[in-house]
Write a protein that holds these residues in place. Sequence first.
Motif, short mmCIF file in Angstrom:
data_model
loop_
_atom_site.label_atom_id
_atom_site.label_comp_id
_atom_site.label_asym_id
_atom_site.label_seq_id
_atom_site.Cartn_x
_atom_site.Cartn_y
_atom_site.Cartn_z
N ILE A 129 22.85 -19.97 4.14
CA ILE A 129 24.24 -19.56 4.32
C ILE A 129 24.68 -18.79 3.08
CG2 ILE A 129 24.79 -21.46 5.88
CD1 ILE A 129 26.21 -22.83 3.53
N TRP A 130 25.62 -17.90 3.27
CA TRP A 130 26.15 -17.14 2.14
C TRP A 130 27.57 -16.70 2.48
CZ3 TRP A 130 21.99 -15.74 5.11
CH2 TRP A 130 22.18 -14.68 6.00
N HIS A 131 28.28 -16.35 1.46
CA HIS A 131 29.66 -15.90 1.62
C HIS A 131 29.66 -14.52 2.28
CE1 HIS A 131 33.78 -14.78 0.72
NE2 HIS A 131 34.01 -16.08 0.52
N SER A 132 30.62 -14.29 3.15
CA SER A 132 30.70 -13.02 3.89
C SER A 132 30.82 -11.81 2.96
CB SER A 132 31.86 -13.05 4.87
OG SER A 132 33.08 -13.26 4.20
N ARG A 133 31.37 -12.00 1.75
CA ARG A 133 31.50 -10.86 0.84
C ARG A 133 30.14 -10.32 0.40
NH1 ARG A 133 33.37 -15.07 -2.81
NH2 ARG A 133 31.58 -15.66 -4.04
N ASP A 134 29.10 -11.13 0.53
CA ASP A 134 27.75 -10.71 0.13
C ASP A 134 26.92 -10.14 1.29
OD1 ASP A 134 28.09 -11.54 -2.54
OD2 ASP A 134 27.70 -13.62 -1.95
N GLU A 189 25.86 -6.60 0.45
CA GLU A 189 25.49 -6.33 -0.95
C GLU A 189 23.97 -6.13 -1.02
OE1 GLU A 189 24.33 -6.54 -4.78
OE2 GLU A 189 24.07 -8.45 -3.75
N THR A 190 23.53 -5.04 -1.66
CA THR A 190 22.13 -4.63 -1.66
C THR A 190 21.19 -5.71 -2.19
OG1 THR A 190 22.85 -2.35 -2.00
CG2 THR A 190 20.54 -2.84 -2.43
N GLY A 191 21.52 -6.28 -3.30
CA GLY A 191 20.66 -7.32 -3.87
C GLY A 191 20.58 -8.55 -2.98
N HIS A 192 21.66 -8.89 -2.35
CA HIS A 192 21.69 -10.04 -1.47
C HIS A 192 20.86 -9.78 -0.21
CE1 HIS A 192 23.34 -13.65 0.41
NE2 HIS A 192 23.75 -13.98 -0.81
N ILE A 193 20.95 -8.60 0.32
CA ILE A 193 20.14 -8.21 1.49
C ILE A 193 18.67 -8.31 1.14
CG2 ILE A 193 19.50 -6.28 2.99
CD1 ILE A 193 22.48 -5.38 2.79
N TRP A 194 18.29 -7.80 -0.02
CA TRP A 194 16.90 -7.87 -0.47
C TRP A 194 16.43 -9.32 -0.57
CZ3 TRP A 194 14.85 -10.23 -4.77
CH2 TRP A 194 13.50 -9.99 -5.01
N LEU A 195 17.24 -10.17 -1.17
CA LEU A 195 16.86 -11.57 -1.32
C LEU A 195 16.68 -12.24 0.04
CD1 LEU A 195 16.36 -14.06 -3.06
CD2 LEU A 195 18.83 -14.46 -3.06
N ARG A 196 17.57 -11.98 0.97
CA ARG A 196 17.43 -12.56 2.31
C ARG A 196 16.15 -12.08 2.99
NH1 ARG A 196 23.09 -11.07 2.70
NH2 ARG A 196 22.54 -9.55 4.29
N GLU A 197 15.81 -10.82 2.81
CA GLU A 197 14.57 -10.30 3.38
C GLU A 197 13.35 -10.97 2.76
OE1 GLU A 197 14.86 -6.09 2.77
OE2 GLU A 197 16.28 -5.83 4.42
N MET A 198 13.39 -11.24 1.46
CA MET A 198 12.29 -11.93 0.79
C MET A 198 12.13 -13.36 1.33
SD MET A 198 10.85 -9.82 -1.28
CE MET A 198 11.24 -8.59 -0.04
N VAL A 199 13.23 -14.03 1.58
CA VAL A 199 13.19 -15.39 2.13
C VAL A 199 12.59 -15.37 3.53
CG1 VAL A 199 14.61 -17.34 2.91
CG2 VAL A 199 15.08 -16.25 0.70
N VAL A 200 12.99 -14.40 4.35
CA VAL A 200 12.45 -14.28 5.71
C VAL A 200 10.94 -14.02 5.66
CG1 VAL A 200 12.42 -12.82 7.79
CG2 VAL A 200 14.59 -13.58 6.81
N GLN A 201 10.50 -13.13 4.78
CA GLN A 201 9.06 -12.85 4.66
C GLN A 201 8.29 -14.10 4.23
OE1 GLN A 201 8.17 -9.44 2.23
NE2 GLN A 201 9.58 -8.14 3.37
N ALA A 202 8.83 -14.84 3.28
CA ALA A 202 8.17 -16.07 2.81
C ALA A 202 8.08 -17.08 3.95
CB ALA A 202 8.93 -16.65 1.63
N ALA A 203 9.15 -17.21 4.72
CA ALA A 203 9.15 -18.15 5.84
C ALA A 203 8.13 -17.74 6.90
CB ALA A 203 10.54 -18.25 6.45
#
Length: 104
Positions: free
Chosen positions: A74-79, A82-96
């Motif tokens: 979960i994350w705050h809607s303001r993020d 946000e480019t860095g946040h999108i990248w981090l979420r993509e990294m988590v999905v790839q790891a999963a």
Amino acid sequence: MFDRHALEKALLESKEAPRPRIAVPHALAIPALLQDTDMLSIVPQSLAVALTKRDDLVCRKLTYQTRTSTMRAIWHSRDEHETGHIWLREMVVQAARGTEKAFG
């Protein structure tokens, strides 16, 4: 982070008395605690694989069925955009996804 209910049920069915010896605040202490002992540790499969990269630790499947866990991010809607946040979420999905492939 393990299915305590499944463990307790398996122990009751096997008539084995549990002998907990120690609880650790984080997994990094586990290899040192297991070294030169007859103890074992119940950890998530992904962690077990990482810990067994050491030559002196082995990983075995549990002899009883456990529940699966669902993890959510979960994350705050303001993020949301946000480019860095999108990248981090993509990294988590790839790891999963890598975990799913490795463990079925």
